[in-house]
Write a protein that holds these residues in place. Structure first.
Motif, PDB file in Angstrom:
ATOM      1  N   UNK A   1      36.903  35.688   1.803  1.00 51.58           N
ATOM      2  CA  UNK A   1      35.903  36.629   2.309  1.00 51.58           C
ATOM      3  C   UNK A   1      36.557  37.957   2.682  1.00 51.58           C
ATOM      4  N   UNK A   2      37.792  37.884   3.224  1.00 52.28           N
ATOM      5  CA  UNK A   2      38.513  39.088   3.640  1.00 52.28           C
ATOM      6  C   UNK A   2      39.389  39.669   2.530  1.00 52.28           C
ATOM      7  N   UNK A   3      39.212  39.156   1.297  1.00 54.19           N
ATOM      8  CA  UNK A   3      39.966  39.649   0.129  1.00 54.19           C
ATOM      9  C   UNK A   3      41.475  39.494   0.293  1.00 54.19           C
ATOM     10  N   UNK A   4      41.889  38.370   0.868  1.00 52.11           N
ATOM     11  CA  UNK A   4      43.312  38.109   1.076  1.00 52.11           C
ATOM     12  C   UNK A   4      43.808  36.903   0.293  1.00 52.11           C
ATOM     13  N   UNK A   5      42.998  36.392  -0.626  1.00 57.36           N
ATOM     14  CA  UNK A   5      43.280  35.100  -1.236  1.00 57.36           C
ATOM     15  C   UNK A   5      43.590  35.199  -2.720  1.00 57.36           C
ATOM     16  N   UNK A   6      44.643  34.462  -3.143  1.00 58.09           N
ATOM     17  CA  UNK A   6      44.914  34.271  -4.563  1.00 58.09           C
ATOM     18  C   UNK A   6      43.881  33.282  -5.089  1.00 58.09           C
ATOM     19  N   UNK A   7      43.204  33.615  -6.181  1.00 59.90           N
ATOM     20  CA  UNK A   7      42.005  32.890  -6.595  1.00 59.90           C
ATOM     21  C   UNK A   7      42.232  31.401  -6.844  1.00 59.90           C
ATOM     22  N   UNK A   8      43.365  31.011  -7.411  1.00 58.59           N
ATOM     23  CA  UNK A   8      43.545  29.607  -7.777  1.00 58.59           C
ATOM     24  C   UNK A   8      44.508  28.870  -6.853  1.00 58.59           C
ATOM     25  N   UNK A   9      44.630  29.314  -5.627  1.00 61.79           N
ATOM     26  CA  UNK A   9      45.548  28.667  -4.690  1.00 61.79           C
ATOM     27  C   UNK A   9      45.117  27.224  -4.420  1.00 61.79           C
ATOM     28  N   UNK A  10      46.089  26.301  -4.448  1.00 60.28           N
ATOM     29  CA  UNK A  10      45.818  24.889  -4.210  1.00 60.28           C
ATOM     30  C   UNK A  10      46.671  24.387  -3.059  1.00 60.28           C
ATOM     31  N   UNK A  11      46.053  23.684  -2.132  1.00 60.31           N
ATOM     32  CA  UNK A  11      46.773  23.097  -1.006  1.00 60.31           C
ATOM     33  C   UNK A  11      46.650  21.579  -1.099  1.00 60.31           C
ATOM     34  N   UNK A  12      47.794  20.889  -1.085  1.00 62.53           N
ATOM     35  CA  UNK A  12      47.827  19.433  -1.045  1.00 62.53           C
ATOM     36  C   UNK A  12      48.338  19.003   0.325  1.00 62.53           C
ATOM     37  N   UNK A  13      47.566  18.197   1.017  1.00 64.37           N
ATOM     38  CA  UNK A  13      47.910  17.766   2.366  1.00 64.37           C
ATOM     39  C   UNK A  13      48.426  16.328   2.320  1.00 64.37           C
TER      40      UNK A  13
END
Length: 333
Positions: free
Chosen positions: A308-320
């Motif tokens: 929303x704040x335009x700070x994100x790489x579009x395909x970022x993936x987080x594995x927990x």
């Protein structure tokens, strides 16, 4: 009527600090944020949301699309989303789809009409009405959590289902079991495929050949677990252990085994997946894999607000990471 100066006075901070907490909370420390939000609550301060929306051109609301609100795992994920959203001054709208793609698409169409600033989908599908918006040069804020096909072109948060299911199957193998059944989820769900792959991987690594007759259909419900267990118990060579794709089906398995006059784990061991709240209260308490559901929700919300704040790489993936939770439902043979 309480105003922002009253809040600042109660919190012992400046008006500018109160404004930052309400509008850009990521720019202040957690302690200051907690102090100000406590003062907001104590003074019953109500920000002028209409003025805020006109000024920022934001709705200050996000939507979560979920298949079944009654699923206890999803409920905890949503709680994690809600916690982060509240800190950011956002409202969370919930859309229950029942797993119907058309209903998901209706919610997504509503979301994309500027009624909300972004969407978190707790499911494997990208709603078709969002597809052109998510894939454009400046995409509509969208995050997928819990269930997804790899790879994706949008941000995702979840666990390594294949590895985690291999881990719990290996745990059962380490207790001497060799006839191990698996009750899987629906075929159209990526989680189902990843967990079946993990189950087979563990068996093959132990020198065993997966038996298709020991892989039984389910739908993640208690009733499906009960039905599948009844079928497995009727086999000429029933399993000595059953590993379910989720805890709810495992609960159904335990009930059916007991109704047949047998015991868990003395006669048949049972393991689940998710570590829902009720898992520790089954009889016996259920051995399972703990998914950090609230953390998944919180991180999904954090990714969405970055978008929303335009700070994100579009395909970022987080594995927990997950944890194996050992209780009393698995016994060595």
């Amino acid at each position: 009527m309480t105003n922002i100066r009253d809040v600042a006075h109660a919190a012992g901070v400046s008006v500018a600090t109160v404004s930052r907490v309400l509008h850009t909370p990521e720019k202040v420390s957690e302690q200051v944020r907690k102090t100000v939000l406590k003062a907001v609550k104590e003074t019953n301060y109500q920000p002028n949301m209409m003025a805020r929306r006109l000024r920022t051109k934001k709705a200050y609301a996000v939507m979560v699309i979920v298949s079944h609100l009654t699923n206890p795992f999803y409920a905890t994920v949503i709680s994690g989303i809600q916690s982060v959203a509240q800190q950011r001054g956002y409202t969370v709208l919930l859309g229950e789809s029942g797993g119907d793609p058309e209903v998901e698409d209706q919610y997504a169409a509503f979301a994309s009409s500027k009624q909300v600033d972004g969407v978190i989908q707790l499911g494997e599908r990208l709603p078709s009405s969002l597809k052109p918006l998510v894939e454009r040069e400046h995409p509509f804020p969208f995050v997928n959590a819990c269930e997804f096909w790899d790879p994706t072109t949008y941000p995702t948060v979840g666990i390594d289902n294949r590895k985690s299911f291999a881990d719990i199957t290996r745990y059962v193998l380490d207790h001497g079991h060799r006839i191990i059944a698996h009750i899987k989820g629906p075929d159209d769900n990526p989680v189902t495929h990843h967990r079946v792959e993990g189950y087979k991987e563990a068996l093959i690594n132990a020198g065993l050949t997966p038996d298709p007759d020991l892989i039984v259909d389910g739908d993640f419900s208690i009733e499906a677990g009960s039905r599948a267990a009844a079928h497995l118990l009727s086999l000429a060579s029933p399993p000595t252990a059953i590993v379910s794709a989720n805890d709810e089906m495992a609960i159904g398995v335990i009930r059916t085994i007991k109704e047949s006059g047998q015991s868990v784990p003395s006669d048949i061991s049972v393991a689940g997946f998710d570590d829902i709240h009720f898992a520790k209260y089954t009889d016996p308490p259920l051995t399972t894999v703990s998914q950090p559901a609230a953390d998944i929700g919180g991180q999904a919300a954090a990714l969405l607000f970055d978008a929303i704040d335009n700070k994100l790489i579009s395909n970022r993936t987080i594995r927990i990471p997950t944890n194996l939770v050992v209780r009393d439902s698995v016994k060595a043979i």
